[in-house]
Design an enzyme around this catalytic site. Structure first.
Site, PDB file in Angstrom:
ATOM      1  N   SER A  13       0.585  -0.961  -0.294  1.00 56.59           N
ATOM      2  CA  SER A  13       0.205   0.245   0.055  1.00 56.59           C
ATOM      3  C   SER A  13       0.788   1.244   0.229  1.00 56.59           C
ATOM      4  O   SER A  13       0.121   2.774  -0.272  1.00 56.59           O
ATOM      5  CB  SER A  13      -1.124   0.494   0.911  1.00 56.59           C
ATOM      6  OG  SER A  13      -0.181  -0.046   2.202  1.00 56.59           O
ATOM      7  N   SER A  16       5.634   1.271   4.115  1.00 55.04           N
ATOM      8  CA  SER A  16       6.567   1.600   4.500  1.00 55.04           C
ATOM      9  C   SER A  16       6.819   2.762   3.955  1.00 55.04           C
ATOM     10  O   SER A  16       8.660   3.428   4.869  1.00 55.04           O
ATOM     11  CB  SER A  16       7.691   0.631   3.728  1.00 55.04           C
ATOM     12  OG  SER A  16       7.238  -1.334   4.591  1.00 55.04           O
ATOM     13  N   ALA A  34      14.572  -3.911  11.538  1.00 55.63           N
ATOM     14  CA  ALA A  34      14.421  -4.754  10.037  1.00 55.63           C
ATOM     15  C   ALA A  34      14.208  -6.535  11.175  1.00 55.63           C
ATOM     16  O   ALA A  34      15.048  -6.524  11.287  1.00 55.63           O
ATOM     17  CB  ALA A  34      15.887  -4.999   8.843  1.00 55.63           C
ATOM     18  N   HIS A  52      12.968  -3.004  -0.303  1.00 53.42           N
ATOM     19  CA  HIS A  52      13.394  -1.665   0.860  1.00 53.42           C
ATOM     20  C   HIS A  52      14.975  -1.445   1.014  1.00 53.42           C
ATOM     21  O   HIS A  52      15.198   0.541   1.420  1.00 53.42           O
ATOM     22  CB  HIS A  52      12.878  -2.104   2.386  1.00 53.42           C
ATOM     23  CG  HIS A  52      11.529  -2.380   2.479  1.00 53.42           C
ATOM     24  ND1 HIS A  52      10.617  -2.724   2.857  1.00 53.42           N
ATOM     25  CD2 HIS A  52      10.783  -3.484   1.488  1.00 53.42           C
ATOM     26  CE1 HIS A  52       9.714  -2.296   2.973  1.00 53.42           C
ATOM     27  NE2 HIS A  52       9.202  -3.233   2.349  1.00 53.42           N
ATOM     28  N   ARG A  56      16.637   3.104   1.433  1.00 51.98           N
ATOM     29  CA  ARG A  56      16.872   3.326   2.182  1.00 51.98           C
ATOM     30  C   ARG A  56      18.009   4.682   2.191  1.00 51.98           C
ATOM     31  O   ARG A  56      19.269   4.725   1.406  1.00 51.98           O
ATOM     32  CB  ARG A  56      17.263   2.901   3.434  1.00 51.98           C
ATOM     33  CG  ARG A  56      15.850   1.922   3.904  1.00 51.98           C
ATOM     34  CD  ARG A  56      16.003   1.405   5.068  1.00 51.98           C
ATOM     35  NE  ARG A  56      17.313   0.008   4.682  1.00 51.98           N
ATOM     36  CZ  ARG A  56      16.560  -0.869   5.288  1.00 51.98           C
ATOM     37  NH1 ARG A  56      15.432  -1.414   5.226  1.00 51.98           N
ATOM     38  NH2 ARG A  56      17.884  -2.000   4.705  1.00 51.98           N
TER      39      ARG A  56
END
Length: 182
Positions: A13, A16, A34, A52, A56
Site C-alpha cells: 500500500s 513503508s 528490520a 526496501h 533507504r
C-alpha cells in the site's frame, strides 16, 4: 518519551515508504530496525528485502532484529528516530511462543515503547480485514498482530492508515476507542 508514530495498512500500500518519509522528516539520525531475516534460498523474499534496502538513504543505520525488539528499543539514543519495519514480521517470528510468554513479551514491548526517549515509527500490516483464517496458526497470527496494533495505536500519536497509495491520518479523522483490556 519520544514521538511515537504508527503506520498501518495492507500489503504493497505504501506504508513503508510513508514511514521512511516520516523518519527523514524527523531530522534525526535514523536507525532502521528490520524484523525480517534474509533467506538466500527464497529469491522473491530477497527481492522484497532488496527493494526496501534500495530506498533507504546510505547514512541510515540498519539493524536486523527478528525477535529482541524490546531490548533494541531500550538501547535507543534520544537524538535518533527508530523505524521498525515491520511488526507483522516480528509477531510471525514469535508465533511459537505460548500465550503466557507472548503476553509477557508484548507487555515488555509496550512498557519499553512508553519509556524510550527516541522518536519511533512503527510499520504494521493490517491482516484482519478478510475472512477468518481456516487454520489455527493463521488465526493466532491475525489475533496477535491485531492486538499489537490496537494497543500500540492507543499510545501513538499520530496513527496513519496507508491504503491504495493514500495516507489517512486516523488521529485527526477518527475517534479512538477506550484503551483495550487484554
Amino acid at each position: 518519551m519520544g514521538k511515537l508514530i504508527l503506520v498501518t495498512g495492507p500489503a504493497r500500500s505504501g506504508k513503508s515508504e510513508w514511514a521512511e518519509t516520516l523518519a527523514i522528516e524527523s531530522g534525526k539520525k535514523v536507525v532502521y530496525v528490520a524484523t525480517a531475516t534474509e533467506n538466500p534460498e527464497d529469491a522473491e523474499w530477497q527481492k522484497r528485502i532488496q527493494e526496501h534496502q534500495n530506498r533507504r538513504p546510505s547514512d541510515w543505520v540498519t539493524m536486523a532484529v527478528p525477535v529482541e525488539l524490546s531490548a533494541t528499543l531500550a538501547d535507543a539514543k534520544p537524538n535518533t528516530c527508530i523505524l521498525v519495519d515491520s511488526l507483522g514480521t516480528w509477531v510471525a517470528n514469535l508465533l511459537e511462543k505460548d500465550d503466557h510468554t507472548w503476553k509477557n513479551i508484548l507487555a515488555e514491548f509496550l512498557e519499553t515503547v512508553d519509556l524510550v526517549a527516541a522518536d519511533m515509527v512503527f510499520v504494521a500490516e493490517e491482516t484482519a480485514w478478510g475472512v477468518v483464517p481456516a487454520y489455527p496458526l493463521g488465526r493466532l497470527f491475525r489475533d496477535r498482530l491485531g492486538s499489537v496494533i490496537r494497543q500500540l495505536g492507543a499510545i501513538c500519536q499520530p496513527v496513519y492508515l496507508v491504503t491504495a497509495g493514500h495516507i489517512l491520518n486516523l488521529s485527526t479523522l477518527g475517534t479512538p476507542l477506550a484503551p483495550p483490556k487484554f
